[in-house]
Design a protein around this motif. Sequence first.
Motif, PDB file in Angstrom:
ATOM      1  N   UNK A  32       0.983  -1.226   0.244  1.00 58.49           N
ATOM      2  CA  UNK A  32       0.065   0.096   0.064  1.00 58.49           C
ATOM      3  C   UNK A  32       0.865   1.336  -0.050  1.00 58.49           C
ATOM      4  N   UNK A  33       1.287   1.428  -1.162  1.00 58.27           N
ATOM      5  CA  UNK A  33       2.441   2.688  -1.210  1.00 58.27           C
ATOM      6  C   UNK A  33       1.807   4.052  -0.710  1.00 58.27           C
ATOM      7  N   UNK A  34       0.585   4.297  -1.051  1.00 57.85           N
ATOM      8  CA  UNK A  34      -0.051   5.587  -0.597  1.00 57.85           C
ATOM      9  C   UNK A  34       0.209   5.838   1.117  1.00 57.85           C
ATOM     10  N   UNK A  35      -0.268   4.654   1.621  1.00 59.10           N
ATOM     11  CA  UNK A  35      -0.321   4.490   2.894  1.00 59.10           C
ATOM     12  C   UNK A  35       1.189   4.433   3.540  1.00 59.10           C
ATOM     13  N   UNK A  36       2.160   3.893   2.864  1.00 58.06           N
ATOM     14  CA  UNK A  36       3.339   3.905   3.347  1.00 58.06           C
ATOM     15  C   UNK A  36       4.126   5.293   3.429  1.00 58.06           C
ATOM     16  N   UNK A  37       3.686   6.089   2.373  1.00 58.97           N
ATOM     17  CA  UNK A  37       4.075   7.497   2.356  1.00 58.97           C
ATOM     18  C   UNK A  37       3.716   8.483   3.200  1.00 58.97           C
ATOM     19  N   UNK A  38       2.360   8.099   3.578  1.00 62.13           N
ATOM     20  CA  UNK A  38       1.550   8.638   4.750  1.00 62.13           C
ATOM     21  C   UNK A  38       2.063   8.542   6.018  1.00 62.13           C
ATOM     22  N   UNK A  39       2.484   7.406   6.604  1.00 60.23           N
ATOM     23  CA  UNK A  39       3.036   7.079   7.869  1.00 60.23           C
ATOM     24  C   UNK A  39       4.392   7.500   7.876  1.00 60.23           C
ATOM     25  N   UNK A  40       5.283   7.630   6.726  1.00 61.27           N
ATOM     26  CA  UNK A  40       6.462   7.957   6.945  1.00 61.27           C
ATOM     27  C   UNK A  40       6.499   9.477   7.083  1.00 61.27           C
ATOM     28  N   UNK A  41       5.534  10.082   6.385  1.00 59.96           N
ATOM     29  CA  UNK A  41       5.252  11.720   6.554  1.00 59.96           C
ATOM     30  C   UNK A  41       4.982  11.804   8.084  1.00 59.96           C
ATOM     31  N   UNK A  42       4.184  10.948   8.725  1.00 60.59           N
ATOM     32  CA  UNK A  42       3.863  11.093  10.172  1.00 60.59           C
ATOM     33  C   UNK A  42       4.889  11.026  10.867  1.00 60.59           C
ATOM     34  N   UNK A  43       5.704   9.988  10.637  1.00 59.85           N
ATOM     35  CA  UNK A  43       7.050   9.860  11.449  1.00 59.85           C
ATOM     36  C   UNK A  43       7.926  11.288  11.537  1.00 59.85           C
ATOM     37  N   UNK A  44       7.963  11.683  10.328  1.00 56.58           N
ATOM     38  CA  UNK A  44       8.819  12.943  10.282  1.00 56.58           C
ATOM     39  C   UNK A  44       8.446  13.878  11.069  1.00 56.58           C
ATOM     40  N   UNK A  45       6.936  13.969  11.063  1.00 57.57           N
ATOM     41  CA  UNK A  45       6.368  15.181  12.005  1.00 57.57           C
ATOM     42  C   UNK A  45       6.673  14.866  13.367  1.00 57.57           C
ATOM     43  N   UNK A  46       6.562  13.653  13.932  1.00 57.64           N
ATOM     44  CA  UNK A  46       6.931  13.324  15.291  1.00 57.64           C
ATOM     45  C   UNK A  46       8.468  13.724  15.537  1.00 57.64           C
ATOM     46  N   UNK A  47       9.469  13.179  14.656  1.00 51.59           N
ATOM     47  CA  UNK A  47      10.787  13.568  14.836  1.00 51.59           C
ATOM     48  C   UNK A  47      10.995  15.161  14.704  1.00 51.59           C
ATOM     49  N   UNK A  48      10.251  15.794  14.043  1.00 54.03           N
ATOM     50  CA  UNK A  48      10.225  17.132  13.938  1.00 54.03           C
ATOM     51  C   UNK A  48       9.766  17.931  15.401  1.00 54.03           C
ATOM     52  N   UNK A  49       9.024  17.154  16.188  1.00 52.43           N
ATOM     53  CA  UNK A  49       8.227  17.575  17.618  1.00 52.43           C
ATOM     54  C   UNK A  49       9.421  17.388  18.447  1.00 52.43           C
ATOM     55  N   UNK A  50      10.424  16.248  18.209  1.00 57.84           N
ATOM     56  CA  UNK A  50      11.569  15.772  18.885  1.00 57.84           C
ATOM     57  C   UNK A  50      12.662  16.854  18.683  1.00 57.84           C
ATOM     58  N   UNK A  51      12.543  17.775  17.793  1.00 62.30           N
ATOM     59  CA  UNK A  51      13.501  18.666  17.402  1.00 62.30           C
ATOM     60  C   UNK A  51      14.721  17.931  16.926  1.00 62.30           C
ATOM     61  N   UNK A  52      14.599  16.693  16.137  1.00 66.18           N
ATOM     62  CA  UNK A  52      15.548  15.967  15.540  1.00 66.18           C
ATOM     63  C   UNK A  52      15.194  16.336  13.844  1.00 66.18           C
ATOM     64  N   UNK A  53      15.559  17.286  13.584  1.00 72.35           N
ATOM     65  CA  UNK A  53      15.253  17.536  12.027  1.00 72.35           C
ATOM     66  C   UNK A  53      15.973  16.654  11.121  1.00 72.35           C
ATOM     67  N   UNK A  54      17.348  16.218  11.452  1.00 75.90           N
ATOM     68  CA  UNK A  54      17.946  15.565  10.524  1.00 75.90           C
ATOM     69  C   UNK A  54      17.103  14.270  10.112  1.00 75.90           C
ATOM     70  N   UNK A  55      16.661  13.480  11.094  1.00 76.38           N
ATOM     71  CA  UNK A  55      15.585  12.443  10.787  1.00 76.38           C
ATOM     72  C   UNK A  55      14.409  12.844   9.966  1.00 76.38           C
ATOM     73  N   UNK A  56      13.898  13.731  10.486  1.00 76.20           N
ATOM     74  CA  UNK A  56      12.543  14.416   9.876  1.00 76.20           C
ATOM     75  C   UNK A  56      12.839  14.652   8.560  1.00 76.20           C
TER      76      UNK A  56
END
Length: 584
Positions: free
Chosen positions: A85-109
């Motif tokens: 399910x490529x669309x949801x793979x992309x969606x979840x990856x974007x959500x993970x990036x947002x979480x890392x952004x909240x943790x101030x880990x901009x590199x992983x985000x």
Amino acid sequence: MSSVKDSIGYINSINRLGMLYHMRNLDSALYYSIKAKEMATRLQYPKGVADADNVIATIFAMRGMYQESLQLLTQALSAYSAQKDSANVSQVTINMSNVYGSLNDSTKALNLLRQVIRTGSKDSIMSLAYANYCMANSTLSDDSSQYYINKTREIASRYNDYRMLIGVKELESDFLLKKGRIKESLKVLADALAEARKYELNEQEIYLLNSYARYYKNQPDSALHYAWSSYQLAKENGYVVALIPLLQDVLSFTELLGNKDKIISVQKLLETTMAEENENLKKFVGDYIKYNIIQGDNAVLSIINKNSKTKIWLLVSICVVSLFLLLFMYRLYQVSRKHESELGKLYRQILEQNKTLQATDEFKNKLFSILAHDFRTPLISTISIAGLMKDNPEFTKEEMEQFYGDIEKRASDMLESFDIILQWIKQQLSGYQYKAETLVLHDLFSESADIVMPQMTPKKITLSNQIPKYVIATSDKEMLQFVNRNLLSNAAKFSPEGGTITISCTQDDHLITISITDEGRGMDEQTLSKLFSVSSNFGSSTQHGAGIALSMCKDFIQKLGGRIWAQNAEPNGAIFSYSIPLKA
């Protein structure tokens, strides 16, 4: 949801409801997503479990439970990848990036967003990836920022994603503001706000009003106006999650104005809202405990399912063994049927051999009949003429010439009969070899007429070929031409001098009928009844061999799937006809 009839559709609806609630009531959002996960686990519906994990992870992130959120997002990512399910793979990856952004880990985000841009599905979700990358990467040059804004707009326009198109305008407004183009920035922001109100996108209208407040931070009155409007809109539409940060903005702008009464009023409102949020948090903690209990229950259910699968595999194994036994028995049955079939085949071969022997015997009898009737009689007649010439030397020259002519004629007739018999014997012994061709019947009779012409010319016989040139048939040319030549030859033999032979045809959807009409004397009933049997005679003028030839004609026409017959014409003459299939 009340109209959904199947369990899978019901799970999908609950998950969707949980996602819709996540900005209004986190407790309700968690309740629905937990319920969806419980049902999806019980029904072994992997996509339903992954969707629920995605919603729960979003809720945990909003509550600051980032590790729990990342754990669930990782599970959902693995499930979506297994389902391709490529669309949801992309969606979840974007959500993970947002979480890392909240943790101030901009590199992983940023790395996660680059991964989506590089390998993500080519659908509407990509507009979100480009937009997030543009917002998260503060080091982008002006050209790069403009590039990602344009890519976001292009994809959103392609899929008529109004929400994303409004987001693009907000991005563009921020971009223009950073470049100091304030008027242009506010104009784009005003357009975005108008679009949000047009499509009743309250969530985006709330944030756009808040953006206005930030733009007017140096003008506290205007900033407070927009901040308060944003708070009121969120309050009216139930966006409780956004109330505290919005009130904090209202308080900061109120403090800039220095009105103590208003400051106290906003502080009290903020305290009340925080107290309500605290109560919601307690409920959320209770739901989280329930969630952990359900997770444990799901683990137990997974073990039960695993045991059930073991039992199922055992039953499958038994079924497979039974199937092999059935196949073995079926194989034995096939072998017995094969032996039975071979015996039947041998029996049929014996029957065919008997038929062949019978046909051979009939052929032998027919051959003897031919030899007896069509050679013995003309030979006796010839011998009689020779004896008469020997015993009576006083015959005149004219009489002798007539006798010589009769002998020559009878010898020629016997030679013709001999040639015809040889052809027939060859056909009978070599077997029937049918060669289908597309034949133009008019042209066939033209060829046959050329061969018979030496018979017709001395008698000045006219041939009228009335078969239209467009009439065609699919048949064996050699057999058909043998029949045509013999019927034309017979017609020429019995036609008077100066007579006419007419060839005509009729056809329907299945058959073509050919008729050859002469102007001779015709035949009596006895001759007609024996016409196509071996050694038939046509009266005193019939030449020897005609009966054999007509018998062969009958055999050939029957092999071509047709029939042949004759009748007298009015007022005189005979009509020989045969019909054959239009197509073989």
